[in-house]
Design a protein around this motif. Structure first.
Motif, PDB file in Angstrom:
ATOM      1  N   VAL A  22       0.750  -1.069   0.276  1.00 29.81           N
ATOM      2  CA  VAL A  22      -0.021  -0.140   0.181  1.00 29.81           C
ATOM      3  C   VAL A  22       0.615   1.427  -0.116  1.00 29.81           C
ATOM      4  N   LEU A  23       1.717   1.607   0.552  1.00 30.35           N
ATOM      5  CA  LEU A  23       3.009   2.657   1.103  1.00 30.35           C
ATOM      6  C   LEU A  23       3.865   2.863  -0.610  1.00 30.35           C
ATOM      7  N   ARG A  24       4.122   1.512  -0.775  1.00 34.31           N
ATOM      8  CA  ARG A  24       4.965   1.506  -2.518  1.00 34.31           C
ATOM      9  C   ARG A  24       4.118   2.192  -3.351  1.00 34.31           C
ATOM     10  N   THR A  25       2.327   1.901  -3.276  1.00 38.16           N
ATOM     11  CA  THR A  25       1.583   2.253  -4.222  1.00 38.16           C
ATOM     12  C   THR A  25       0.444   3.725  -4.404  1.00 38.16           C
ATOM     13  N   LEU A  26       0.835   4.204  -2.960  1.00 37.38           N
ATOM     14  CA  LEU A  26       0.397   5.490  -2.690  1.00 37.38           C
ATOM     15  C   LEU A  26       1.859   6.026  -2.715  1.00 37.38           C
ATOM     16  N   ALA A  27       2.935   6.162  -2.511  1.00 32.67           N
ATOM     17  CA  ALA A  27       4.251   6.309  -2.953  1.00 32.67           C
ATOM     18  C   ALA A  27       4.432   6.923  -4.865  1.00 32.67           C
ATOM     19  N   SER A  28       4.353   5.819  -5.876  1.00 34.65           N
ATOM     20  CA  SER A  28       3.745   5.466  -7.377  1.00 34.65           C
ATOM     21  C   SER A  28       2.869   7.112  -7.474  1.00 34.65           C
ATOM     22  N   LEU A  29       2.270   6.974  -7.329  1.00 33.99           N
ATOM     23  CA  LEU A  29       1.048   7.634  -7.154  1.00 33.99           C
ATOM     24  C   LEU A  29       0.987   9.188  -7.039  1.00 33.99           C
ATOM     25  N   SER A  30       2.074   9.432  -6.326  1.00 41.59           N
ATOM     26  CA  SER A  30       2.257  10.063  -6.005  1.00 41.59           C
ATOM     27  C   SER A  30       3.268  11.463  -6.697  1.00 41.59           C
ATOM     28  N   LEU A  31       4.406  10.102  -6.941  1.00 43.74           N
ATOM     29  CA  LEU A  31       5.220  10.532  -7.987  1.00 43.74           C
ATOM     30  C   LEU A  31       4.434  10.769  -9.357  1.00 43.74           C
ATOM     31  N   TRP A  32       3.711  10.311  -9.339  1.00 48.14           N
ATOM     32  CA  TRP A  32       3.116  10.499 -10.991  1.00 48.14           C
ATOM     33  C   TRP A  32       1.827  11.438 -11.066  1.00 48.14           C
ATOM     34  N   GLN A  33       1.693  12.117  -9.892  1.00 49.98           N
ATOM     35  CA  GLN A  33       1.118  13.005  -9.975  1.00 49.98           C
ATOM     36  C   GLN A  33       1.876  14.014  -9.829  1.00 49.98           C
ATOM     37  N   ARG A  34       2.926  14.000  -9.469  1.00 41.81           N
ATOM     38  CA  ARG A  34       3.801  15.297  -9.697  1.00 41.81           C
ATOM     39  C   ARG A  34       4.434  15.628 -10.929  1.00 41.81           C
ATOM     40  N   ARG A  35       4.941  13.575 -11.611  1.00 41.94           N
ATOM     41  CA  ARG A  35       5.610  13.801 -13.202  1.00 41.94           C
ATOM     42  C   ARG A  35       4.154  15.077 -13.725  1.00 41.94           C
ATOM     43  N   ILE A  36       3.219  15.005 -13.534  1.00 41.22           N
ATOM     44  CA  ILE A  36       2.291  15.402 -14.737  1.00 41.22           C
ATOM     45  C   ILE A  36       1.942  16.997 -14.307  1.00 41.22           C
ATOM     46  N   ALA A  37       2.208  17.058 -13.306  1.00 41.10           N
ATOM     47  CA  ALA A  37       1.778  18.527 -13.228  1.00 41.10           C
ATOM     48  C   ALA A  37       3.406  18.484 -13.771  1.00 41.10           C
ATOM     49  N   SER A  38       4.583  19.443 -13.579  1.00 40.98           N
ATOM     50  CA  SER A  38       5.507  19.105 -14.113  1.00 40.98           C
ATOM     51  C   SER A  38       5.631  19.624 -14.836  1.00 40.98           C
ATOM     52  N   ARG A  39       5.375  18.553 -16.135  1.00 43.77           N
ATOM     53  CA  ARG A  39       5.366  18.476 -17.540  1.00 43.77           C
ATOM     54  C   ARG A  39       4.137  19.301 -17.314  1.00 43.77           C
ATOM     55  N   HIS A  40       2.311  19.276 -17.260  1.00 45.10           N
ATOM     56  CA  HIS A  40       1.882  20.696 -17.923  1.00 45.10           C
ATOM     57  C   HIS A  40       2.357  22.036 -17.604  1.00 45.10           C
ATOM     58  N   GLN A  41       3.405  22.016 -16.291  1.00 48.31           N
ATOM     59  CA  GLN A  41       4.247  23.452 -16.078  1.00 48.31           C
ATOM     60  C   GLN A  41       5.106  23.882 -17.440  1.00 48.31           C
ATOM     61  N   LEU A  42       5.144  22.408 -17.690  1.00 49.59           N
ATOM     62  CA  LEU A  42       6.890  22.265 -18.337  1.00 49.59           C
ATOM     63  C   LEU A  42       6.367  23.662 -19.726  1.00 49.59           C
ATOM     64  N   ALA A  43       5.217  22.686 -20.712  1.00 50.28           N
ATOM     65  CA  ALA A  43       4.311  22.931 -21.799  1.00 50.28           C
ATOM     66  C   ALA A  43       3.817  23.517 -21.186  1.00 50.28           C
ATOM     67  N   ARG A  44       4.031  25.194 -20.870  1.00 45.39           N
ATOM     68  CA  ARG A  44       3.399  26.041 -20.704  1.00 45.39           C
ATOM     69  C   ARG A  44       4.025  27.241 -21.086  1.00 45.39           C
ATOM     70  N   LEU A  45       5.940  26.432 -20.021  1.00 43.37           N
ATOM     71  CA  LEU A  45       6.583  27.401 -20.576  1.00 43.37           C
ATOM     72  C   LEU A  45       6.898  28.865 -22.417  1.00 43.37           C
ATOM     73  N   ASP A  46       6.829  29.507 -22.579  1.00 42.00           N
ATOM     74  CA  ASP A  46       7.339  30.149 -23.874  1.00 42.00           C
ATOM     75  C   ASP A  46       9.215  30.158 -23.524  1.00 42.00           C
ATOM     76  N   ALA A  47       9.427  30.442 -25.259  1.00 40.82           N
ATOM     77  CA  ALA A  47      10.608  30.163 -25.456  1.00 40.82           C
ATOM     78  C   ALA A  47      11.900  30.619 -24.554  1.00 40.82           C
ATOM     79  N   ARG A  48      11.432  32.268 -23.674  1.00 40.52           N
ATOM     80  CA  ARG A  48      12.004  33.150 -22.908  1.00 40.52           C
ATOM     81  C   ARG A  48      12.690  32.582 -21.930  1.00 40.52           C
ATOM     82  N   LEU A  49      11.133  31.366 -21.430  1.00 46.51           N
ATOM     83  CA  LEU A  49      11.304  30.927 -19.658  1.00 46.51           C
ATOM     84  C   LEU A  49      11.996  29.500 -20.719  1.00 46.51           C
TER      85      LEU A  49
END
Length: 70
Positions: A22-49
């Motif tokens: 259960v702990l490993r599953t929760l850790a994996s879900l949390s990691l996946w959620q952080r990856r999704i959020a950070s990739r959404h932020q990366l997608a919104r960056l303009d060329a200057r940033l």
């Protein structure tokens, strides 16, 4: 009515520790959620940033192409 020991431990014992699965599953879900959020932020960056962060368009595309579990 007879109850089994395992169901008693899992559902009726508030002091029982969560299993490592259960702990490993929760850790994996949390990691996946952080990856999704950070990739959404990366997608919104303009060329200057992107340039300020030292990330090329090719690197951004490579990161955004990955599935959330990688």
């Amino acid at each position: 009515m007879e109850r089994t020991l395992s169901s008693d431990l899992q559902f009726n014992n508030p002091t029982a520790q969560p299993s490592s699965v259960v702990l490993r599953t929760l850790a994996s879900l949390s990691l996946w959620q952080r990856r999704i959020a950070s990739r959404h932020q990366l997608a919104r960056l303009d060329a200057r940033l992107l340039a300020d962060a030292g990330i090329s368009e090719a690197q951004r595309y490579e990161e955004l192409s990955k599935p959330f579990w990688r």
